[in-house]
Structures are given as C-alpha cells and as structure tokens.
Design a protein around this motif. Structure first.
Motif, PDB file in Angstrom:
ATOM      1  N   CYS A 121       9.397   3.810  -0.453  1.00  0.00           N
ATOM      2  CA  CYS A 121       8.505   3.743   1.008  1.00  0.00           C
ATOM      3  C   CYS A 121       7.012   3.094   0.272  1.00  0.00           C
ATOM      4  O   CYS A 121       6.836   3.271  -1.232  1.00  0.00           O
ATOM      5  CB  CYS A 121       8.407   4.918   1.012  1.00  0.00           C
ATOM      6  SG  CYS A 121       6.781   4.886   2.008  1.00  0.00           S
ATOM      7  N   CYS A 137       3.685   8.507  -0.425  1.00  0.00           N
ATOM      8  CA  CYS A 137       4.723   8.981  -0.084  1.00  0.00           C
ATOM      9  C   CYS A 137       5.728   8.919  -1.365  1.00  0.00           C
ATOM     10  O   CYS A 137       6.429   9.577  -1.663  1.00  0.00           O
ATOM     11  CB  CYS A 137       5.167   8.220   0.888  1.00  0.00           C
ATOM     12  SG  CYS A 137       6.628   8.439   2.187  1.00  0.00           S
ATOM     13  N   VAL A 166      14.385   5.165   0.608  1.00  0.00           N
ATOM     14  CA  VAL A 166      14.515   4.555   1.989  1.00  0.00           C
ATOM     15  C   VAL A 166      16.002   4.415   1.777  1.00  0.00           C
ATOM     16  O   VAL A 166      15.947   3.232   1.122  1.00  0.00           O
ATOM     17  CB  VAL A 166      13.237   3.727   2.780  1.00  0.00           C
ATOM     18  CG1 VAL A 166      14.036   3.280   4.193  1.00  0.00           C
ATOM     19  CG2 VAL A 166      11.587   5.434   3.347  1.00  0.00           C
ATOM     20  N   GLU A 178      12.122   5.750  10.823  1.00  0.00           N
ATOM     21  CA  GLU A 178      10.828   5.500  10.900  1.00  0.00           C
ATOM     22  C   GLU A 178      10.353   6.363  12.459  1.00  0.00           C
ATOM     23  O   GLU A 178      10.876   6.584  13.665  1.00  0.00           O
ATOM     24  CB  GLU A 178      11.336   3.791  11.097  1.00  0.00           C
ATOM     25  CG  GLU A 178       9.421   3.358  11.376  1.00  0.00           C
ATOM     26  CD  GLU A 178       8.869   2.012  11.829  1.00  0.00           C
ATOM     27  OE1 GLU A 178       8.142   1.942  11.863  1.00  0.00           O
ATOM     28  OE2 GLU A 178      10.342   1.325  11.537  1.00  0.00           O
TER      29      GLU A 178
END
Length: 172
Positions: free
Chosen positions: A15, A20, A24, A41
């Motif tokens: 990310c 964060c 992903v 998402e």
C-alpha cells in the motif's frame, strides 16, 4: 501451483500510504486494469463522532460491498438505518414508521428523508424475494446506497463538529 488464463497477471504490492504499508495481492490484465485485489478495496468512510453500533453495522455493509456481496451489503445498509433510528429513539412498529418519527428529532433536508425511505426499500428488496421495488440489487444500487447513507450519517453526526472546526479558525 497457480494456473492463470493468458493475459492475466498476478502481483504483489505494498500500500502506498506510509501509515498503512499493507501487503496487497493483485490480479490484473495485460492492459494494466486491476481486476481484483486482496484485501479488497474499500470505500472510504470517516466514523468520527458516529456511535459505535452504527459504525460497526455500516462497516459490515462496506465489507460486504468490497467482497461483491451486494445483497448482503443492501441488507446491512438497511440495518444501519435501523441502528440510527434506535440511537435517536425513533418510535414506530416498522422501519418506515421509525424513519417518519425520526423527522421530529433529526434535522435533515427533506430529500435525505426521502432517501432514507428509498434505502429502506432497497434493503427490503435485498431481504425479501417478493419485494420488487428495484429491478436488481447490484453494484450500482449498493454504491449509491452507501453514498446516501454516508451523507445521512455526516449530516446527523458530523456536521456540527465540522462547523465548529471552521468557526474556530475565525479571527477573534
């Protein structure tokens, strides 16, 4: 072993948000179109000032939507309205009655009260096979339902804080 169709690629990313940095996993096409991400998402939502039971229910609606579970998301949007009516002590035997009662305790534009009833009907269609107000419960209906719910929650719980923050910036 992973077998993917031609033109489909799998990748891992981090990310880009420095706070964060979540891992992903991406599925994308040869044109670069992102087909799916894990975690999925989610629509952005600011829960500041909103009571916890309402936030929890609405977050579940957002999770269902992110996973493509549109019927479940529509039901959870309706449940969010029920939580709002409960928190504001709206009375009545049905959600329609409680939404009508809410008008005595909550200040909203008339259009948002109409929207609350439309969201109730969307949830009814999702929960009851015989209800047919909407021709389908899909991404478009849920996305608009989520946006309207966010606007209602902002107006009921966050507007006063936003105005106070702006007024605090005025010169003495």
């Amino acid at each position: 072993d992973i077998h993917v169709p031609p033109g489909i690629f799998l990748g891992q990313r981090m990310c880009p948000n420095p706070a964060c940095k979540t891992h992903v996993f991406c599925v994308y096409s040869s044109t670069g179109e992102i087909l799916r991400t894990y975690p999925p998402e989610r629509i952005d939502f600011d829960p500041k000032g909103i009571p916890a039971p309402i936030v929890e229910t609405f977050m579940e609606a957002l999770t269902c939507r992110a996973e493509g579970l549109h019927v479940a998301a529509a039901i959870m949007i309706r449940r969010t309205l029920e939580e709002l009516c409960e928190e504001k002590k709206a009375t009545g035997n049905t959600l329609k009655d409680r939404i009508s009662s809410l008008q005595a305790t909550v200040v909203l534009p008339k259009e948002l009260f109409v929207a609350l009833d439309d969201l109730r009907l969307l949830g009814n269609d999702a929960a009851h096979i015989e209800a047919k107000t909407y021709s389908s419960i899909g991404a478009d209906e849920v996305d608009i339902g989520i946006e309207l719910t966010k606007e209602v929650l902002k107006a009921v719980y966050q507007l006063d804080d936003l105005l106070a923050r702006l007024r605090a910036l005025k010169k003495p």
